[in-house]
Design a protein around this motif. Structure first.
Motif, PDB file in Angstrom:
ATOM      1  N   LEU A 105     -18.663 -22.789  -8.769  1.00 58.82           N
ATOM      2  CA  LEU A 105     -17.616 -23.768  -8.454  1.00 58.82           C
ATOM      3  C   LEU A 105     -18.229 -25.149  -8.215  1.00 58.82           C
ATOM      4  CD1 LEU A 105     -14.788 -24.774  -7.728  1.00 58.82           C
ATOM      5  CD2 LEU A 105     -15.054 -23.759  -5.460  1.00 58.82           C
ATOM      6  N   ASP A 106     -19.302 -25.200  -7.416  1.00 57.45           N
ATOM      7  CA  ASP A 106     -19.923 -26.498  -7.124  1.00 57.45           C
ATOM      8  C   ASP A 106     -20.509 -27.123  -8.386  1.00 57.45           C
ATOM      9  OD1 ASP A 106     -19.160 -26.331  -4.513  1.00 57.45           O
ATOM     10  OD2 ASP A 106     -21.070 -25.578  -3.765  1.00 57.45           O
ATOM     11  N   ARG A 107     -21.037 -26.292  -9.269  1.00 61.59           N
ATOM     12  CA  ARG A 107     -21.574 -26.816 -10.528  1.00 61.59           C
ATOM     13  C   ARG A 107     -20.452 -27.413 -11.385  1.00 61.59           C
ATOM     14  NH1 ARG A 107     -26.046 -25.965 -13.926  1.00 61.59           N
ATOM     15  NH2 ARG A 107     -26.951 -24.669 -12.327  1.00 61.59           N
ATOM     16  N   LEU A 108     -19.343 -26.701 -11.471  1.00 65.91           N
ATOM     17  CA  LEU A 108     -18.218 -27.207 -12.263  1.00 65.91           C
ATOM     18  C   LEU A 108     -17.672 -28.497 -11.655  1.00 65.91           C
ATOM     19  CD1 LEU A 108     -16.311 -23.890 -13.112  1.00 65.91           C
ATOM     20  CD2 LEU A 108     -17.802 -25.214 -14.597  1.00 65.91           C
ATOM     21  N   GLU A 241     -30.981 -39.178  -9.215  1.00 65.64           N
ATOM     22  CA  GLU A 241     -30.427 -40.219  -8.344  1.00 65.64           C
ATOM     23  C   GLU A 241     -28.898 -40.220  -8.368  1.00 65.64           C
ATOM     24  OE1 GLU A 241     -32.925 -40.770 -10.518  1.00 65.64           O
ATOM     25  OE2 GLU A 241     -34.558 -41.006  -9.069  1.00 65.64           O
ATOM     26  N   GLU A 242     -28.343 -39.724  -9.472  1.00 72.13           N
ATOM     27  CA  GLU A 242     -26.879 -39.710  -9.579  1.00 72.13           C
ATOM     28  C   GLU A 242     -26.250 -38.543  -8.828  1.00 72.13           C
ATOM     29  OE1 GLU A 242     -25.022 -40.529 -13.657  1.00 72.13           O
ATOM     30  OE2 GLU A 242     -27.169 -40.488 -14.095  1.00 72.13           O
ATOM     31  N   LEU A 243     -27.031 -37.447  -8.724  1.00 72.82           N
ATOM     32  CA  LEU A 243     -26.456 -36.208  -8.184  1.00 72.82           C
ATOM     33  C   LEU A 243     -25.701 -36.385  -6.862  1.00 72.82           C
ATOM     34  CD1 LEU A 243     -26.101 -33.123  -8.531  1.00 72.82           C
ATOM     35  CD2 LEU A 243     -28.256 -32.833  -7.288  1.00 72.82           C
ATOM     36  N   PRO A 244     -26.267 -37.112  -5.873  1.00 72.76           N
ATOM     37  CA  PRO A 244     -25.548 -37.225  -4.592  1.00 72.76           C
ATOM     38  C   PRO A 244     -24.131 -37.785  -4.741  1.00 72.76           C
ATOM     39  CG  PRO A 244     -27.765 -38.133  -4.403  1.00 72.76           C
ATOM     40  CD  PRO A 244     -27.550 -37.818  -5.853  1.00 72.76           C
ATOM     41  N   GLU A 249     -18.838 -35.634  -0.239  1.00 71.41           N
ATOM     42  CA  GLU A 249     -19.180 -35.669   1.190  1.00 71.41           C
ATOM     43  C   GLU A 249     -20.633 -36.086   1.393  1.00 71.41           C
ATOM     44  OE1 GLU A 249     -19.318 -33.104  -0.758  1.00 71.41           O
ATOM     45  OE2 GLU A 249     -19.786 -31.195   0.241  1.00 71.41           O
ATOM     46  N   ILE A 250     -21.508 -35.745   0.450  1.00 70.41           N
ATOM     47  CA  ILE A 250     -22.913 -36.149   0.550  1.00 70.41           C
ATOM     48  C   ILE A 250     -23.037 -37.642   0.254  1.00 70.41           C
ATOM     49  CG2 ILE A 250     -25.201 -35.861  -0.547  1.00 70.41           C
ATOM     50  CD1 ILE A 250     -24.675 -32.871  -0.620  1.00 70.41           C
ATOM     51  N   ARG A 285     -22.647 -25.931   0.386  1.00 73.63           N
ATOM     52  CA  ARG A 285     -22.609 -27.120  -0.472  1.00 73.63           C
ATOM     53  C   ARG A 285     -23.980 -27.790  -0.504  1.00 73.63           C
ATOM     54  NH1 ARG A 285     -19.013 -29.119  -3.945  1.00 73.63           N
ATOM     55  NH2 ARG A 285     -19.061 -31.198  -3.041  1.00 73.63           N
ATOM     56  N   TYR A 286     -24.589 -27.912   0.680  1.00 72.09           N
ATOM     57  CA  TYR A 286     -25.896 -28.562   0.748  1.00 72.09           C
ATOM     58  C   TYR A 286     -26.945 -27.747  -0.015  1.00 72.09           C
ATOM     59  CZ  TYR A 286     -30.155 -30.630   2.658  1.00 72.09           C
ATOM     60  OH  TYR A 286     -31.382 -31.228   2.786  1.00 72.09           O
ATOM     61  N   GLN A 287     -26.883 -26.420   0.148  1.00 78.70           N
ATOM     62  CA  GLN A 287     -27.848 -25.574  -0.566  1.00 78.70           C
ATOM     63  C   GLN A 287     -27.669 -25.689  -2.073  1.00 78.70           C
ATOM     64  OE1 GLN A 287     -26.996 -21.937   1.497  1.00 78.70           O
ATOM     65  NE2 GLN A 287     -28.844 -22.090   2.769  1.00 78.70           N
ATOM     66  N   ASN A 288     -26.425 -25.743  -2.521  1.00 82.98           N
ATOM     67  CA  ASN A 288     -26.198 -25.896  -3.959  1.00 82.98           C
ATOM     68  C   ASN A 288     -26.646 -27.272  -4.437  1.00 82.98           C
ATOM     69  OD1 ASN A 288     -25.311 -23.318  -4.397  1.00 82.98           O
ATOM     70  ND2 ASN A 288     -23.170 -23.820  -3.968  1.00 82.98           N
ATOM     71  N   TYR A 289     -26.451 -28.271  -3.586  1.00 82.51           N
ATOM     72  CA  TYR A 289     -26.965 -29.605  -3.910  1.00 82.51           C
ATOM     73  C   TYR A 289     -28.477 -29.535  -4.149  1.00 82.51           C
ATOM     74  CZ  TYR A 289     -28.844 -34.252  -3.128  1.00 82.51           C
ATOM     75  OH  TYR A 289     -29.565 -35.410  -3.259  1.00 82.51           O
ATOM     76  N   LEU A 290     -29.194 -28.859  -3.223  1.00 80.98           N
ATOM     77  CA  LEU A 290     -30.654 -28.750  -3.369  1.00 80.98           C
ATOM     78  C   LEU A 290     -31.032 -27.951  -4.620  1.00 80.98           C
ATOM     79  CD1 LEU A 290     -31.823 -28.118   0.325  1.00 80.98           C
ATOM     80  CD2 LEU A 290     -31.926 -30.266  -0.971  1.00 80.98           C
ATOM     81  N   ASN A 291     -30.266 -26.900  -4.908  1.00 80.89           N
ATOM     82  CA  ASN A 291     -30.518 -26.118  -6.131  1.00 80.89           C
ATOM     83  C   ASN A 291     -30.394 -26.984  -7.380  1.00 80.89           C
ATOM     84  OD1 ASN A 291     -30.989 -23.581  -4.994  1.00 80.89           O
ATOM     85  ND2 ASN A 291     -28.796 -23.129  -4.865  1.00 80.89           N
ATOM     86  N   PHE A 292     -29.336 -27.772  -7.429  1.00 80.08           N
ATOM     87  CA  PHE A 292     -29.109 -28.610  -8.617  1.00 80.08           C
ATOM     88  C   PHE A 292     -30.173 -29.704  -8.708  1.00 80.08           C
ATOM     89  CE2 PHE A 292     -24.292 -27.669  -8.001  1.00 80.08           C
ATOM     90  CZ  PHE A 292     -24.495 -26.377  -8.447  1.00 80.08           C
ATOM     91  N   LEU A 293     -30.567 -30.224  -7.543  1.00 76.55           N
ATOM     92  CA  LEU A 293     -31.592 -31.267  -7.518  1.00 76.55           C
ATOM     93  C   LEU A 293     -32.897 -30.729  -8.112  1.00 76.55           C
ATOM     94  CD1 LEU A 293     -32.060 -34.187  -6.492  1.00 76.55           C
ATOM     95  CD2 LEU A 293     -32.934 -33.198  -4.369  1.00 76.55           C
TER      96      LEU A 293
END
Ligand SMILES: Nc1nc2c(ncn2[C@@H]2O[C@H](COP(=O)(O)OP(=O)(O)OP(=O)(O)O)[C@@H](O)[C@H]2O)c(=O)[nH]1
Ligand SMILES: [Zn+2]
Length: 303
Positions: A105-108, A241-244, A249-250, A285-293
Motif C-alpha cells: 500500500l505504501d509503495r502504491l 531526495e524526492e522520496l520524503p 507526514e514525513i 510508515r517510517y519503516q517502509n520509508y527506510l525500505n524504499f530509501l
C-alpha cells in the motif's frame, strides 16, 4: 471534471476518449457511442502512440469506425498501467483473506504521489473482522490526511462513499489480487458484470493471460480503470531526495529537521525520527520509508 461531449470539431470530426486499446484498434467513446478507430499513419512517424485515457479528435469512415487525427494535450501519464489523464488512484486492500499488505500500500501511495494523483484508500471485506481490528489501520492513513473508506462488497457496505469518490473523475483502482476490486466495482455499477473469484477461474489461462487496461463508464458520471498493472514490481523511478515528499507526514515533519536535506536516517536532531518516537508518525510508515530509501540508494549505486 470529465465531460464526455459529442462536440463537432471540423466537418465530420468528433471528439472522444479512448477507453480501450487492443491489437492496433482504439475504442473511442463519445457521449452515446463507442467507435472502433485506427490511428493516422503520421503518429507512427512522430513516434506518438495514442493511449487509453487520451482525448482525441477523429473522423468517421462509416457508422461504426473512424480514424484518429489528433491527440489532445495530456494532463498526466502513468507508465504501468499505460494510461493517461488519470486524476485519482483508489487503492483497495482487504483487511483479511488476504490481510492488508501495508508495504505494498505504501509503495502504491508513493508511486501515485510521485505522479501527482489524488489518493483514496479502501479497506474491503470488513465483514470478516471486528470493527476494533480495522481502527488502527484506518487511523494510520486518516491521520496522514488520506480519505479512507471501509467497504464490504459482500454486504454492500460503504458503496455510496465509493460512488461519491469516483463521481465525475477519471480514476484507476488498484490493489492485490483477491482484494475484491471486481466485486466492489460490480456493486458500485450494476451491470458491469466483472468476473469475481480466483484468477484461475476468471481466465482460462490463469495468471499468464494479458489483461488489457480498460476505462469503464460509470452511469453516475466518471470513468474508472480496473488496473492489471500498478503492482509491487514497479520500481521507484525518482531520486532519494524526492522520496520524503511522497510521504506527506514525513514531508510535513521533515521541515523541522535541523539539517537541510535530512533524509531522516541517522542524522541528529531529526524531527521525523522524533515524530515516530512521539507516536505521531506510524512506525510501519517510517519503516517502509527506510525500505524504499534503501532500495533507491541501491539502484543509484548500480547506475
Ligand atoms: N467476505 C468478503 N469476500 C469478498 C468481499 N469482496 C470480495 N470478496 C471475495 O474475494 C474474492 C476475490 O474477489 P475479486 O473481486 O475477484 O478480487 P479482485 O481484486 O478483482 O482480484 P483480481 O482480479 O485477481 O485482481 C472473491 O471470492 C469474492 O467473492 C467482501 O467484501 N467480503
Ligand atoms: Zn530528518
Amino acid at each position: 471534471m470529465i465531460n464526455i461531449s459529442l462536440r463537432e470539431k471540423g466537418e465530420g470530426q468528433l471528439e472522444g476518449i479512448i477507453v480501450k486499446a487492443i491489437s492496433g484498434f482504439f475504442y473511442v467513446k463519445t457521449d452515446g457511442h463507442i467507435y472502433r478507430c485506427k490511428a493516422r499513419g503520421r503518429f507512427k512517424k512522430e513516434n506518438l502512440t495514442p493511449l487509453v485515457g487520451d482525448w482525441v479528435i477523429f473522423y468517421l469512415i462509416n457508422g461504426k469506425e473512424g480514424v484518429i487525427e489528433e491527440i489532445l494535450p495530456r494532463q498526466s501519464q502513468l507508465v504501468r498501467p499505460a494510461i493517461v489523464n488519470v486524476q485519482q488512484a483508489v487503492f483497495l486492500f482487504s483487511v483479511k483473506d488476504p490481510p492488508a499488505n501495508l508495504m505494498l500500500l505504501d509503495r502504491l501511495l508513493v508511486i501515485a504521489e510521485s505522479n501527482r494523483l489524488d489518493c483514496v484508500i479502501c479497506f474491503n471485506k470488513i465483514d470478516l473482522v471486528k470493527e476494533e481490528e480495522v481502527i488502527p489501520l484506518t487511523d494510520i492513513y486518516k491521520s496522514i490526511g488520506y480519505q479512507v473508506i471501509l467497504t464490504s462488497a459482500l454486504k454492500g457496505t460503504g458503496i455510496d462513499q465509493v460512488r461519491n469518490c469516483l463521481k465525475d473523475k477519471m480514476s484507476v483502482i488498484a490493489g492485490p489480487s483477491g482484494s475484491g476490486k471486481s466485486a466492489l466495482l460490480n456493486r458500485v455499477e450494476k451491470g458491469l458484470g466483472l468476473k469475481v473469484g480466483p484468477i484461475s477461474a476468471k481466465t482460462r489461462r490463469g495468471k499468464q493471460t494479458t489483461r488489457h487496461v480498460e476505462l469503464l463508464t460509470l452511469s453516475f458520471g466518471g470513468l474508472v480503470a480496473d488496473s492489471p498493472g500498478f503492482s509491487q514490481v514497479d520500481f521507484l523511478d525518482f531520486s532519494k531526495e524526492e522520496l520524503p515528499y511522497y510521504f506527506p507526514e514525513i514531508a510535513r515533519e521533515g521541515e523541522k529537521c535541523k539539517f537541510k536535506g535530512c533524509l531522516h536516517e541517522q542524522e541528529p536532531f531529526c524531527n521525523v525520527k522524533e515524530g515516530v518516537n512521539r507516536g505521531e508518525i506510524a512506525l510501519s510508515r517510517y519503516q517502509n520509508y527506510l525500505n524504499f530509501l534503501k532500495e533507491i540508494k541501491e539502484r543509484e549505486r548500480r547506475y
